[in-house]
Design a protein around this motif. Structure first.
Motif, mmCIF file in Angstrom:
data_model
loop_
_atom_site.group_PDB
_atom_site.id
_atom_site.type_symbol
_atom_site.label_atom_id
_atom_site.label_comp_id
_atom_site.label_asym_id
_atom_site.label_seq_id
_atom_site.Cartn_x
_atom_site.Cartn_y
_atom_site.Cartn_z
ATOM 1 N N THR A 1 78.914 -91.276 1.920
ATOM 2 C CA THR A 1 79.207 -89.865 2.164
ATOM 3 C C THR A 1 79.040 -89.054 0.889
ATOM 4 O O THR A 1 78.401 -87.994 0.870
ATOM 5 C CB THR A 1 80.648 -89.709 2.691
ATOM 6 O OG1 THR A 1 80.771 -90.421 3.920
ATOM 7 C CG2 THR A 1 80.987 -88.245 2.915
ATOM 8 N N TYR A 2 79.606 -89.546 -0.200
ATOM 9 C CA TYR A 2 79.473 -88.866 -1.486
ATOM 10 C C TYR A 2 78.050 -88.958 -2.019
ATOM 11 O O TYR A 2 77.586 -88.063 -2.736
ATOM 12 C CB TYR A 2 80.447 -89.451 -2.499
ATOM 13 C CG TYR A 2 81.888 -89.059 -2.244
ATOM 14 C CD1 TYR A 2 82.222 -87.726 -1.999
ATOM 15 C CD2 TYR A 2 82.903 -89.994 -2.261
ATOM 16 C CE1 TYR A 2 83.534 -87.349 -1.771
ATOM 17 C CE2 TYR A 2 84.228 -89.624 -2.029
ATOM 18 C CZ TYR A 2 84.531 -88.294 -1.789
ATOM 19 O OH TYR A 2 85.834 -87.919 -1.565
ATOM 20 N N CYS A 3 77.357 -90.043 -1.695
ATOM 21 C CA CYS A 3 75.977 -90.183 -2.172
ATOM 22 C C CYS A 3 75.048 -89.155 -1.524
ATOM 23 O O CYS A 3 74.115 -88.673 -2.168
ATOM 24 C CB CYS A 3 75.472 -91.604 -1.900
ATOM 25 S SG CYS A 3 76.197 -92.828 -3.018
ATOM 26 N N LEU A 4 75.297 -88.816 -0.272
ATOM 27 C CA LEU A 4 74.506 -87.769 0.375
ATOM 28 C C LEU A 4 74.747 -86.430 -0.323
ATOM 29 O O LEU A 4 73.812 -85.666 -0.577
ATOM 30 C CB LEU A 4 74.868 -87.677 1.857
ATOM 31 C CG LEU A 4 74.112 -86.612 2.661
ATOM 32 C CD1 LEU A 4 72.604 -86.862 2.611
ATOM 33 C CD2 LEU A 4 74.611 -86.572 4.108
ATOM 34 N N TRP A 5 76.004 -86.141 -0.632
ATOM 35 C CA TRP A 5 76.352 -84.920 -1.361
ATOM 36 C C TRP A 5 75.645 -84.881 -2.716
ATOM 37 O O TRP A 5 75.050 -83.868 -3.103
ATOM 38 C CB TRP A 5 77.866 -84.867 -1.517
ATOM 39 C CG TRP A 5 78.417 -83.770 -2.371
ATOM 40 C CD1 TRP A 5 78.773 -83.854 -3.684
ATOM 41 C CD2 TRP A 5 78.698 -82.421 -1.979
ATOM 42 N NE1 TRP A 5 79.260 -82.652 -4.133
ATOM 43 C CE2 TRP A 5 79.228 -81.746 -3.122
ATOM 44 C CE3 TRP A 5 78.561 -81.712 -0.790
ATOM 45 C CZ2 TRP A 5 79.618 -80.408 -3.076
ATOM 46 C CZ3 TRP A 5 78.938 -80.366 -0.762
ATOM 47 C CH2 TRP A 5 79.461 -79.733 -1.884
ATOM 48 N N LEU A 6 75.694 -85.999 -3.442
ATOM 49 C CA LEU A 6 75.042 -86.063 -4.754
ATOM 50 C C LEU A 6 73.532 -85.908 -4.635
ATOM 51 O O LEU A 6 72.910 -85.190 -5.424
ATOM 52 C CB LEU A 6 75.372 -87.389 -5.436
ATOM 53 C CG LEU A 6 76.719 -87.489 -6.148
ATOM 54 C CD1 LEU A 6 76.920 -88.909 -6.661
ATOM 55 C CD2 LEU A 6 76.801 -86.495 -7.299
ATOM 56 N N ALA A 7 72.938 -86.598 -3.674
ATOM 57 C CA ALA A 7 71.482 -86.526 -3.509
ATOM 58 C C ALA A 7 71.028 -85.097 -3.259
ATOM 59 O O ALA A 7 70.004 -84.647 -3.796
ATOM 60 C CB ALA A 7 71.042 -87.433 -2.357
ATOM 61 N N GLN B 1 70.662 -91.260 5.215
ATOM 62 C CA GLN B 1 70.459 -89.867 5.601
ATOM 63 C C GLN B 1 70.006 -88.990 4.437
ATOM 64 O O GLN B 1 69.783 -87.791 4.615
ATOM 65 C CB GLN B 1 71.740 -89.305 6.225
ATOM 66 C CG GLN B 1 72.031 -89.901 7.590
ATOM 67 C CD GLN B 1 73.012 -89.061 8.384
ATOM 68 O OE1 GLN B 1 72.631 -88.271 9.237
ATOM 69 N NE2 GLN B 1 74.285 -89.230 8.096
ATOM 70 N N ALA B 2 69.852 -89.583 3.262
ATOM 71 C CA ALA B 2 69.234 -88.854 2.156
ATOM 72 C C ALA B 2 67.800 -88.465 2.498
ATOM 73 O O ALA B 2 67.185 -87.649 1.800
ATOM 74 C CB ALA B 2 69.261 -89.694 0.885
ATOM 75 N N LEU B 3 67.268 -89.028 3.567
ATOM 76 C CA LEU B 3 65.976 -88.586 4.094
ATOM 77 C C LEU B 3 65.959 -87.066 4.278
ATOM 78 O O LEU B 3 64.914 -86.415 4.113
ATOM 79 C CB LEU B 3 65.705 -89.284 5.434
ATOM 80 C CG LEU B 3 64.503 -88.819 6.244
ATOM 81 C CD1 LEU B 3 63.212 -89.176 5.521
ATOM 82 C CD2 LEU B 3 64.522 -89.429 7.633
ATOM 83 N N LEU B 4 67.121 -86.487 4.599
ATOM 84 C CA LEU B 4 67.200 -85.040 4.836
ATOM 85 C C LEU B 4 67.006 -84.228 3.564
ATOM 86 O O LEU B 4 66.771 -83.023 3.625
ATOM 87 C CB LEU B 4 68.563 -84.705 5.455
ATOM 88 C CG LEU B 4 68.870 -85.382 6.793
ATOM 89 C CD1 LEU B 4 70.310 -85.114 7.206
ATOM 90 C CD2 LEU B 4 67.899 -84.907 7.863
ATOM 91 N N VAL B 5 67.117 -84.884 2.411
ATOM 92 C CA VAL B 5 66.932 -84.197 1.137
ATOM 93 C C VAL B 5 65.457 -84.027 0.807
ATOM 94 O O VAL B 5 65.079 -83.130 0.038
ATOM 95 C CB VAL B 5 67.657 -84.984 0.015
ATOM 96 C CG1 VAL B 5 67.354 -84.409 -1.350
ATOM 97 C CG2 VAL B 5 69.160 -84.997 0.274
#
Length: 460
Positions: free
Chosen positions: A160-166, A196-200
């Motif tokens: 969850t935090y990794c998505l925020w960071l990415a 879900q970092a794909l969204l970045v």
């Protein structure tokens, strides 16, 4: 002429009265880290620190013991990579006694939350242009009420935090080439942890159209390599997806409002069920209205890049929640079909909503900063004071909703008691194995008694 020029470049009243140290990034980075680390520690009741939750036991602990670090580091689970949990669990398992695994996990996760907040402050440099606004943005990763459910304090939900960071790394404006490369490494690690970092990727690609400097290229490379690895894992070891359940766009929209937006204002699940049963879409419209107004304020009063950044974060909020429903379809997720008393029977506090809520809540610091930047030239003290007080009150109100969200770990068996019982049982039958619980009635895993006795320091 000289006097006129001096009057143009003179700092705004109020800002000039601030001591120099208040404008140094490292000071606020340290302050944010300490505040968020302590705050996160106390978000979860003390007894729940003595819990090994979900994948922390059945996947990360068990596989680390049985397979070793090299075999598990990039070993996919449920269709994607979990790089950071694998790294952290390897360190904890190999260096900490088995009976202390739970508290070591909790401590590492709390410190990581503090580091995430500190990184957020630095990453917002040049985007959020008002220092208190940057501080407020840094508090978002611990202020969302739904984080208390099961996000805080376990490796299983570090993503969850990794998505925020990415997302913030993709939007950041590094001050140097070296910093850009370092953030590129952070992007790689974050993307190797959260599928879900794909969204970045769209944010990175759009940035490359106008900025192909070395820092941005480094961030793009880290993001694309990490996401590419995740996609390879997804294709070669796909996550099983339940068939026969249709989740439509209306379900995603209503579900996003119910699970991401509404719990920001009220962390009490039963109260939200009553409100939904009585008022339906009206209460959802009221819950989302402040964020709509905040978004409009930022879009109207801020600059082009800030608008792009905010729109990107809101896109990730909606898309990440929608993606979670689509890859985990269930009849109870068909939110657009529920009316009246049916709301008492469906989940309205999904942990998927916590990640989406982070990006929704980001609209408030954006709005605060844009309003200050817009009105401070004419009303420097008044604008800063009003916006700071209002922002602090709103964020404080949101933060006190956290205790209203019951931790999912509350009913789990204490880890220390499980290990003590395992040692006793294994002393009596060293050739057998012992069954541990990592979620009541759902997740159990076995460890051989030889491993238990080798790694535990407890003795009867």
């Amino acid at each position: 002429m000289t006097r006129t020029t001096a009057s143009v470049v003179r700092p705004a009243p109020g800002a000039s009265r601030l001591p120099d140290w208040t404008r140094r990034d490292w000071v606020w980075v340290v302050v944010v880290f300490l505040v968020v680390t302590v705050w996160t520690w106390f978000r979860i009741p003390l007894p729940d620190h003595d819990v090994v939750w979900a994948e922390d036991g059945v996947i990360f602990l068990k596989e680390q013991i049985e397979r070793g670090t090299l075999a598990t580091l990039l070993h996919p689970y449920a269709g994607y990579q979990h790089f950071l949990p694998r790294v952290f669990s390897a360190a904890v398992v190999e260096w900490v006694p088995l009976e202390s695994y739970n508290r070591a996990v909790f401590t590492v996760c709390v410190v990581f939350a503090g580091l995430t907040a500190a990184a957020t402050y630095r990453l917002t440099r040049g985007i959020i242009r008002w220092i208190p606004g940057r501080v407020l943005m840094s508090l978002v990763p611990v202020a969302v009420p739904l984080l208390s459910l099961e996000i805080i304090g376990n490796f299983a939900d570090l993503h969850t935090y990794c998505l925020w960071l990415a997302a913030w790394v993709a939007l950041s404006k590094p001050a140097s080439k070296i910093e850009g490369v370092l953030w590129g490494v952070v992007a790689l690690i974050a993307c190797l942890t959260e599928v879900q970092a794909l969204l970045v990727v769209p944010l990175v690609v759009v940035r490359l159209f106008w900025d192909r400097s070395i820092p941005v290229l480094a961030i793009a490379a880290g993001t694309l390599i990490g996401v590419g690895t995740q996609m390879f894992s997804w294709l070669t070891t796909p996550r099983p997806i339940k068939e026969g359940v249709e989740i439509g766009i209306p379900d995603v929209v209503v579900g996003w409002l119910v699970n991401a937006v509404l719990p920001i204002w009220n962390g009490h699940r039963e109260t939200n069920s009553i409100l939904l049963a009585e008022y339906g879409w009206k209460i959802l419209a009221l819950a989302v209205l402040p964020f709509v107004l905040a978004t409009l304020a930022a879009l109207v009063f801020d600059k082009g890049y800030q608008r792009f950044a905010l729109c990107g974060l809101l896109f990730i909020s909606a898309a990440s929640f929608g993606g979670s429903l689509l890859v985990n379809p269930h009849e109870s997720f068909q939110y657009a079909r529920f009316v009246g008393p049916e709301w008492f029977l469906v989940p309205i506090d999904l942990r998927y909503g916590a990640a989406a809520a982070l990006f929704v809540l980001a609209a408030l610091p954006f709005a605060a900063s844009s309003l200050v930047m817009r009105f401070s030239p004419r009303f420097p003290v008044l604008s800063r004071t009003v916006v700071l007080v209002l922002s602090t009150v709103v964020l404080g109100y949101i933060a006190i909703q956290g205790p209203e969200v019951a931790s999912a770990k509350t009913m789990a068996k204490p880890w220390s008691a499980q290990v003590a019982a395992a040692v006793v049982a294994c002393e009596a039958a060293p050739e057998s194995s012992y069954t541990f619980e990592s979620a009541p009635g759902i997740r159990y895993f076995d460890l051989s008694c030889s491993d238990v006795l080798e790694r535990a320091t407890l003795r009867p």
